[in-house]
Design an enzyme around this catalytic site. Sequence first.
Site, PDB file in Angstrom:
ATOM      1  N   LYS A  94      30.387  11.142 -26.506  1.00  0.00           N
ATOM      2  CA  LYS A  94      31.001  11.868 -25.390  1.00  0.00           C
ATOM      3  C   LYS A  94      31.353  10.920 -24.248  1.00  0.00           C
ATOM      4  CE  LYS A  94      27.402  14.625 -24.991  1.00  0.00           C
ATOM      5  NZ  LYS A  94      26.564  14.168 -26.124  1.00  0.00           N
ATOM      6  N   ARG A 170      24.915  23.423 -21.894  1.00  0.00           N
ATOM      7  CA  ARG A 170      24.085  22.973 -23.005  1.00  0.00           C
ATOM      8  C   ARG A 170      23.207  24.106 -23.524  1.00  0.00           C
ATOM      9  NH1 ARG A 170      23.929  17.234 -21.890  1.00  0.00           N
ATOM     10  NH2 ARG A 170      23.010  16.113 -23.621  1.00  0.00           N
ATOM     11  N   ARG A 205      21.870   1.763 -28.841  1.00  0.00           N
ATOM     12  CA  ARG A 205      22.638   1.797 -27.578  1.00  0.00           C
ATOM     13  C   ARG A 205      21.961   0.935 -26.509  1.00  0.00           C
ATOM     14  NH1 ARG A 205      24.340   7.422 -25.280  1.00  0.00           N
ATOM     15  NH2 ARG A 205      22.176   7.926 -25.802  1.00  0.00           N
ATOM     16  N   ARG A 234      17.979   3.126 -22.655  1.00  0.00           N
ATOM     17  CA  ARG A 234      17.635   4.412 -22.019  1.00  0.00           C
ATOM     18  C   ARG A 234      16.265   4.862 -22.494  1.00  0.00           C
ATOM     19  NH1 ARG A 234      22.727   8.547 -22.204  1.00  0.00           N
ATOM     20  NH2 ARG A 234      21.082   9.954 -22.877  1.00  0.00           N
ATOM     21  N   ARG A 245      15.996  15.613 -29.214  1.00  0.00           N
ATOM     22  CA  ARG A 245      17.237  15.996 -28.497  1.00  0.00           C
ATOM     23  C   ARG A 245      18.236  16.635 -29.467  1.00  0.00           C
ATOM     24  NH1 ARG A 245      18.537  10.312 -26.226  1.00  0.00           N
ATOM     25  NH2 ARG A 245      20.596  11.167 -25.778  1.00  0.00           N
TER      26      ARG A 245
END
Length: 590
Positions: A94, A170, A205, A234, A245
Amino acid sequence: MLPASLSSLHSTNVRTSPYLSPLSSSSSLPSPSPSLSLAPSFSHLHHRRLVSFNTVRGNNPLATKAERRGLSVTCASTCEPLKVMISGAPASGKGTQCELIVQKFGLVHISTGDLLRAEVSAGSEIGNKAKEFMNAGQLVPDEIVTAMVTARLSHEDAKTKGWLLDGYPRSFAQAQSLENLKIRPDVYVVLDVPDEILIDRCVGRRLDPETGKIYHLTNFPPETEEIKARLVTRPDDTEEKVKSRLEIYKQNAKAILSTYSNITKKIDGNRPKEMVFADIESLLSQAKREKMKKTTAVKPVHERKSRSNQVSSSQDNWKGIPTRLNNIPHSREIRNYFYDDVLQATQRAVNDGRTRLKVEINIPELNPEMDVYRIGTLMELVRVIALSFADDGKRVKVCVQGSMGEGALAGMPLQLAGTRKILEFMDWGDYGAKGTFVEIGSIGANEVDEQDDMFILVAPQNAVGNCIIDDMKAMTDAAGTRPVILINPRLKDLPGSSGIMQTMGRDKRLEYAASFENCYFFRLLYYAGTQYPIMGALRMTYPNGYELYKRVDVPSGGEKYVILSTFTEKPSSDDINDAFLGKPRNLGHG
Ligand code: AP5
């Protein structure tokens, strides 16, 4: 032959990465670092640049030829900006795509993840509350996120440039909060990526705290050793948290989809980011073009000419009445022509705030007095109209009258028998509009629900001994200022079972029936007592007057319709006959 009567009057991955950033500010809304686009600056979150798509001139590659030549309406002043939501599982890309979308379309990027991380980094009250949920890979409570998003959406830049909402809604409750505020996107983009890829993307990431750029250890490795050395991870990007998640995303995705089913576009996100973006770009360009078309299609009232002057303008985009209307069944082209003609007129009327409308279309297949009547054509017409309004985000209720009367007198007009079943089983498109934006119901006050935006009543009509008008009246009273559109109503009084006309309350019934204004009218005209050949046609499309056409044979063997006269009000049989006979015009009718 005398024409004596009418037949059957009838952040490149730039994202905020405040955690672990040695340069994070501790104030709640820190000003941007002079040299670095460091995280918790809201101005950074709004994204820098860009050519707004509202600027339709110049080199904007999205502009049509006419726009580049400065010929079109200037979208800046009249065109509502694009509103987009992007959704997808964690790490579906995203943020990566948002950066590209912002560069191309100039939308204001609002990412709840970024907003929350900024709050966390700033050590604000919201941030402190959000932190524990985020670090555990759970959703932050709705009330915190919703307040943040709605506040951001109300900023002037989001209103004028359009917005790109990333990571919100969400949950079903969040989607409903936006619905209640009448905040709806034009497009709901869903990035689709297999689970195993997502986990690898998250775990690999890395973020550059100085530029906010998103990297991936193998997919998008940092350009230099220096950058590599300062990359951070993160806290919610561990395999365990990603799985949690992902689970939460899946639990909520279906419920949210039901809110946006008619505008959802699924994109395969498991491809190189450029390929993913190519699909999104064409989708948004198309959405933008459609918005512009809608804006240009309906001129503001003050720009409209008086009805009597409308005919020529109504011809601008119009190719004329189709020929071979006596060929039954009508070809798909002919049916589509009429569906489109009706739809455009109806949309103009609804967009103009008209609320009591009727469509009367009497081509042979839709004329119950002809034995070539086809209920399927009526159903198709209704579907086209309903889906088109549903595409605009309106909740449409399509209503058919139930059987009327009691005992031996119970019944409904023959051609409506089974209609409701047909509507229930019809194909309402890929996005499951039926059950969400299109509902099927009966005519009556009980069917009017709070969430309905408009009502389409399919061929309401009086049956022998029974009058539908009372039910309609109750329904329109309950509908208030919401549009009610009658498709091919037949509301003339019919005799009771005793053969005697019911007279009580007749005036009121007729007055009520007349309170619906035509937004579309089409009728073929025949010579007296015949149904062949076609003599001509009478057509009216909102907001124009009535156009009278004569059908003429063309020597080469074809036929065409030529305009004979125009009227501001519906012409009588005499007016029509006079026009065909070339008699001077009855001035009373314009
Ligand atoms: P948020 O920041 O929104 O996280 P998310 O939805 O889990 O999404 P990500 O940011 O992890 O991934 P992404 O889809 O943006 O992928 P990216 O482009 O980075 O939210 C974080 C947290 O905030 C939530 O867990 C929650 O606690 C809270 N929160 C947020 N919104 C909330 C809400 N509305 N309500 C309640 N709580 C909320 O890409 C990922 C990786 O893949 C990168 O390394 C990238 O380089 C790589 N990559 C991207 N595209 C490709 C490609 N095409 N091919 C190969 N690799 C690619």
